[in-house]
Design a protein around this motif. Structure first.
Motif, PDB file in Angstrom:
ATOM      1  N   VAL A 106       0.844  -1.194   0.000  1.00  0.00           N
ATOM      2  CA  VAL A 106       0.000   0.000   0.000  1.00  0.00           C
ATOM      3  C   VAL A 106       0.875   1.238   0.000  1.00  0.00           C
ATOM      4  CG1 VAL A 106      -1.781   1.302   1.259  1.00  0.00           C
ATOM      5  CG2 VAL A 106      -1.837  -1.199   1.222  1.00  0.00           C
ATOM      6  N   CYS A 107       0.462   2.223  -0.818  1.00  0.00           N
ATOM      7  CA  CYS A 107       1.184   3.496  -0.881  1.00  0.00           C
ATOM      8  C   CYS A 107       0.994   4.226   0.435  1.00  0.00           C
ATOM      9  CB  CYS A 107       0.653   4.337  -2.041  1.00  0.00           C
ATOM     10  SG  CYS A 107       1.404   5.987  -2.146  1.00  0.00           S
ATOM     11  N   VAL A 108       2.043   4.658   1.044  1.00  0.00           N
ATOM     12  CA  VAL A 108       1.995   5.347   2.332  1.00  0.00           C
ATOM     13  C   VAL A 108       1.276   6.670   2.201  1.00  0.00           C
ATOM     14  CG1 VAL A 108       3.379   6.347   4.197  1.00  0.00           C
ATOM     15  CG2 VAL A 108       4.112   4.220   3.082  1.00  0.00           C
ATOM     16  N   HIS A 124      -0.923   7.742  -0.348  1.00  0.00           N
ATOM     17  CA  HIS A 124      -2.308   7.741  -0.822  1.00  0.00           C
ATOM     18  C   HIS A 124      -3.125   6.565  -0.319  1.00  0.00           C
ATOM     19  CE1 HIS A 124       0.002   9.985  -4.023  1.00  0.00           C
ATOM     20  NE2 HIS A 124      -0.961  10.877  -3.717  1.00  0.00           N
ATOM     21  N   GLU A 125      -2.496   5.651   0.404  1.00  0.00           N
ATOM     22  CA  GLU A 125      -3.165   4.461   0.944  1.00  0.00           C
ATOM     23  C   GLU A 125      -3.876   3.672  -0.147  1.00  0.00           C
ATOM     24  OE1 GLU A 125      -5.709   5.628   4.097  1.00  0.00           O
ATOM     25  OE2 GLU A 125      -4.067   6.200   5.429  1.00  0.00           O
ATOM     26  N   GLU A 156      -3.135   0.718  -3.466  1.00  0.00           N
ATOM     27  CA  GLU A 156      -2.227  -0.368  -3.805  1.00  0.00           C
ATOM     28  C   GLU A 156      -1.134   0.104  -4.763  1.00  0.00           C
ATOM     29  OE1 GLU A 156      -4.518  -3.505  -5.371  1.00  0.00           O
ATOM     30  OE2 GLU A 156      -5.336  -4.130  -3.433  1.00  0.00           O
ATOM     31  N   CYS A 171       1.460   3.934  -6.765  1.00  0.00           N
ATOM     32  CA  CYS A 171       0.026   3.734  -6.954  1.00  0.00           C
ATOM     33  C   CYS A 171      -0.474   4.618  -8.095  1.00  0.00           C
ATOM     34  CB  CYS A 171      -0.731   4.045  -5.657  1.00  0.00           C
ATOM     35  SG  CYS A 171      -0.734   5.823  -5.239  1.00  0.00           S
TER      36      CYS A 171
END
Length: 459
Positions: A78-80, A82-83, A85, A98
């Motif tokens: 998970v992108c830190v 933008h949360e 994938e 992402c």
């Protein structure tokens, strides 16, 4: 892998109404589409969700199926920021991102591809590499099994033929040498017997002449000491006859017939083999000789490196007096004095139509236009001369014509002091042009003359 620059409408997914649109440029690898990137990303996300739902029924808990790569992999990270994938790959920064990073994030405008596409490309590259390695391995196997095996089988045959060739050549050379040895020994034996016979004949003749001369002298001495004056006066005719008989004995004379002819041991075969062995030997040559600047005639000029001599029709500006300099003849001497060992040097004469190369005593006259300073016209110099298309060997004013099959481009000289031998040869073929055997009584210097263009000592 080709890269395409795609221009598309970027709809910010974070906009609540979706009405705010920005125009952007997105570089992608191996993708050809015109729909908005948001739609592509959204569609990809939906497909991934559907695939994930399908995989949940058949896959163990905690794993998802990667249908494009054909393998099972762990869940997407998970992108830190933008949360979302990390299902895209930024080729510019070489990292996973992402979809939000690609549209409005730090990788906006970079070259990006879907992760599955990137994985497929990497795997295809690995497949290509593996196939190339497999083909290389096959070639190596064929080389070991076929080429090296054939070489091993052929080696013994080739080596055997090489040994047979060596033995055959050595045997032929040995046979020729043995025949030449026998011929020369017989020739020397015949010459020795001839000289011995001449010596015996001369000894017998002069012994008899000495006996007669001694008897006549004794008789005349007796007449002188024991004959009365009156009888001596009347014996004048008898005395004259005895004196005439004594005069008839003559004077002994040493001739070449009483010496062994040196030609009886001369052999072109042996000389050529000796010269070849010396010329090709690892330690045959002494230090390289240059032209001695002090000896150069005013008719010649010397290169800066002291290896090239050039003829000039008009004498150069008057040089300072030097007792070593030739003042009339276009001569020059080498710098290396030779009185022991074996020496060889090669002269490039290809440009010159008139030259002399050889050796001379260090005491050779340098001044004047007489033969004393003219190479080959005195007893102190030995030279090979080329003039008007003819080649000859010159010494002490005598010229010996030489038969030269082709014009030499380079002439080599070999001086072997232990055997007192001077040899002229064609350097390109090692063909012997002329050989001199002489008792050299003093140190020698390389000697040169040129009256056409230039000659060069090779080094």
């Amino acid at each position: 892998m080709t890269e395409e620059l795609v221009t598309c409408d970027l709809t910010c997914p974070s906009s609540p109404t979706g009405s705010e649109k920005t125009s952007g440029r997105l570089k992608t690898e191996e993708m050809d589409f015109e729909q908005p990137i948001f739609s592509v990303l959204s569609g990809a996300e939906k497909r991934q969700e559907q695939e994930a739902d399908t995989a949940e029924a058949t896959s163990p808990a905690g794993t998802t199926a990667d249908s494009e790569s054909g393998i099972f992999s762990g869940e997407y990270e998970v992108c830190v920021e933008h949360e979302a994938e990390l299902d895209w790959f930024c080729g510019t920064e070489q990292k996973l991102i992402c979809s939000h990073c690609a549209i409005v994030g730090p990788c906006h405008g970079h070259t990006v591809t879907p992760l599955a596409t990137r994985v497929t490309a990497v795997r295809n590259q690995l497949v290509d590499v593996c196939e190339k390695m497999q083909l290389q391995a096959q070639r190596i196997e064929r080389f070991i099994d076929q080429t090296l095996t054939a070489k091993e089988q052929k080696l013994q045959v080739v080596a055997s033929k090489a040994r047979e060739q060596i033995l055959a050549q050595v045997s032929a050379a040995r046979e020729a040498l043995e025949e030449e040895e026998q011929r020369l020994l017989e020739k020397v034996q015949r010459e020795e017997e001839r000289v011995e016979q001449c010596l015996l004949t001369q000894r017998a003749h002069w012994s008899q002449a000495l006996s007669r001369l001694t008897q006549t002298r004794s008789s005349l001495v007796h007449t002188l000491t024991h004959t009365p004056d009156a009888q001596l006066v009347t014996s004048v005719q008898e005395i004259a006859d005895r004196v005439e008989e004594a005069d008839g004995v003559g004077e002994p004379c040493d001739t070449d017939q009483l010496n062994l002819n040196p030609d009886c041991s001369d052999s072109k075969l042996l000389r050529a083999l000796w010269a070849t062995a010396v010329l090709l030997g690892p330690s045959a040559y002494g230090p390289s000789s240059k032209f001695d600047e002090r000896t150069v005639s005013p008719l010649l000029s010397l290169s800066d490196d002291l290896y090239t001599l050039t003829f000039h029709k008009k004498a150069r500006q008057l040089q300072l007096y030097d007792p070593a300099r030739f003042d009339c003849w276009p001569n020059a001497l080498g710098s290396l004095s030779m009185s022991s060992g074996t020496h060889s040097w090669v002269v490039d004469v290809g440009q010159s139509g008139a030259f002399k190369v050889g050796v001379c005593y260090t005491s050779l006259e340098r001044k004047g236009s007489g033969n004393e300073a003219r190479l080959g016209h005195n007893s102190q110099s030995w030279v090979l001369s080329h003039y008007d298309g003819d080649y000859s060997f010159c010494h002490a004013g005598k010229k010996e014509p030489l038969q030269v099959a082709r014009k030499p481009q380079r002439i080599g000289l070999l001086l072997d002091w232990p055997s007192q031998t001077l040899l002229f040869y064609e350097a390109d073929s090692s063909t012997v042009l002329h050989t001199v055997t002489h008792h050299f009584s003093a140190a020698l210097l390389p000697a040169f003359a040129v009256t056409d263009r230039s000659i060069t000592i090779l080094h």
